[in-house]
Design a protein around this motif. Structure first.
Motif, PDB file in Angstrom:
ATOM      1  N   SER A  72       0.833  -1.212   0.000  1.00 50.71           N
ATOM      2  CA  SER A  72       0.000   0.000   0.000  1.00 50.71           C
ATOM      3  C   SER A  72       0.862   1.254   0.000  1.00 50.71           C
ATOM      4  O   SER A  72       0.584   2.235  -0.702  1.00 50.71           O
ATOM      5  N   GLN A  73       1.953   1.219   0.799  1.00 48.87           N
ATOM      6  CA  GLN A  73       2.843   2.377   0.834  1.00 48.87           C
ATOM      7  C   GLN A  73       3.499   2.606  -0.523  1.00 48.87           C
ATOM      8  O   GLN A  73       3.639   3.747  -0.987  1.00 48.87           O
ATOM      9  N   ASN A  74       3.898   1.513  -1.144  1.00 50.77           N
ATOM     10  CA  ASN A  74       4.500   1.645  -2.476  1.00 50.77           C
ATOM     11  C   ASN A  74       3.516   2.209  -3.490  1.00 50.77           C
ATOM     12  O   ASN A  74       3.872   3.044  -4.337  1.00 50.77           O
ATOM     13  N   VAL A  75       2.280   1.762  -3.409  1.00 56.08           N
ATOM     14  CA  VAL A  75       1.257   2.281  -4.322  1.00 56.08           C
ATOM     15  C   VAL A  75       1.019   3.766  -4.096  1.00 56.08           C
ATOM     16  O   VAL A  75       0.930   4.559  -5.039  1.00 56.08           O
ATOM     17  N   GLU A  83       4.164  10.396  -6.853  1.00 56.55           N
ATOM     18  CA  GLU A  83       5.143  10.731  -7.881  1.00 56.55           C
ATOM     19  C   GLU A  83       4.477  10.975  -9.225  1.00 56.55           C
ATOM     20  O   GLU A  83       4.861  11.891  -9.973  1.00 56.55           O
ATOM     21  N   LEU A  84       3.472  10.176  -9.534  1.00 53.72           N
ATOM     22  CA  LEU A  84       2.740  10.380 -10.781  1.00 53.72           C
ATOM     23  C   LEU A  84       2.019  11.730 -10.780  1.00 53.72           C
ATOM     24  O   LEU A  84       1.991  12.435 -11.800  1.00 53.72           O
ATOM     25  N   GLN A  85       1.468  12.113  -9.624  1.00 53.32           N
ATOM     26  CA  GLN A  85       0.780  13.390  -9.517  1.00 53.32           C
ATOM     27  C   GLN A  85       1.766  14.547  -9.703  1.00 53.32           C
ATOM     28  O   GLN A  85       1.466  15.559 -10.353  1.00 53.32           O
ATOM     29  N   GLN A  86       2.972  14.409  -9.124  1.00 58.95           N
ATOM     30  CA  GLN A  86       3.996  15.440  -9.292  1.00 58.95           C
ATOM     31  C   GLN A  86       4.391  15.578 -10.759  1.00 58.95           C
ATOM     32  O   GLN A  86       4.582  16.691 -11.261  1.00 58.95           O
ATOM     33  N   ILE A  87       4.521  14.436 -11.429  1.00 56.53           N
ATOM     34  CA  ILE A  87       4.862  14.481 -12.850  1.00 56.53           C
ATOM     35  C   ILE A  87       3.762  15.178 -13.645  1.00 56.53           C
ATOM     36  O   ILE A  87       4.025  16.006 -14.530  1.00 56.53           O
TER      37      ILE A  87
END
Length: 251
Positions: free
Chosen positions: A43-46, A52-56
């Motif tokens: 869950s933490q990895n997800v 990170e995807l949101q930052q991108i």
């Protein structure tokens, strides 16, 4: 699908019916590694991957906004693809050329002062009738020439209307279709320049019309002054002296 499930059940039953002596062959070595599933770590990895995807995505949006801003700045700095300056300058030059063709008395302060003093001043107290007639003829020619100059300038200004109308239509169209602030400002400036040119034409018409009227009024005043002077000279002559007149020869 039902047949597949039944086949799987048959295989499972066959495997369970094997003797225990075969179990050592089916067992895995003690050194084998087992894959352990940790739900919390997963869950933490997800969540980390999602952040990170949101930052991108945010960076992509920021770059997109910056690119759009640069595009808008480029549009605002783009120059107007047309100019009527040379056309307006040609129109002004034509009107100025007509003004410089003024006959007899030009639009020059010093020349006007000199000519006015010698031609439109007080009538001379001495001089022959021929001299007085020549001065009156000069004043008449000045008035006629001034009226002709006025008509020429008026005709030239009327001829400029078509040219100015074409320029105005082009500038209004360019202003309405301007892609940026600079193009709109340049179109507005050229419209103001066109208006200034039209005002200069109006000033030219008023100037030549006023010149013609002023010369005619000066001619009238000078003619009255000359008439008064001629009457004064005539009235101060000696009276009539009678004398003998011979009508027919020999009588």
């Amino acid at each position: 699908m039902i047949a597949r499930k039944m086949r799987r059940a048959s295989l499972l039953a066959a495997a369970l019916s094997l003797p225990l002596s075969m179990s050592p062959l089916m067992t895995m070595p003690a050194s084998a590694q087992w894959i352990v599933y940790d739900p919390t770590n997963f869950s933490q990895n997800v969540l980390t991957a999602a952040r990170e995807l949101q930052q991108i995505n945010n960076q992509i949006q920021m770059l997109t906004n910056q690119a759009q801003s640069l595009i808008n700045q480029a549009k605002n700095l783009a120059s107007l693809p047309m100019s009527t300056l040379s056309q307006l300058q040609s129109t002004i030059a034509r009107t100025q050329s007509l003004l410089t063709q003024a006959q007899n008395i030009s639009f020059n302060v010093q020349q006007i002062q000199t000519t006015y003093s010698s031609t439109y001043g007080a009538a001379p107290t001495t001089g022959s009738n021929a001299t007085l007639f020549a001065a009156a003829q000069t004043r008449w020619q000045n008035s006629v020439g001034a009226f002709e100059d006025s008509l020429k300038v008026q005709a030239g200004v009327v001829g400029n209307i078509t040219t100015n109308s074409t320029a105005m239509t082009s500038l209004v169209s360019a202003s309405q279709s301007a892609s940026g602030a600079l193009q709109a400002a340049q179109a507005g400036n050229q419209l103001l320049a066109l208006q200034s040119q039209q005002l200069s034409d109006l000033v030219a018409v008023l100037a030549v019309k006023g010149r013609a009227d002023a010369l005619e009024q000066a001619r009238t005043a000078a003619s009255e002054s000359q008439g008064q002077q001629q009457y004064k000279i005539f009235s101060t002559r000696s009276g009539y002296q009678p004398g003998n007149v011979t009508m027919f020869s020999g009588n």
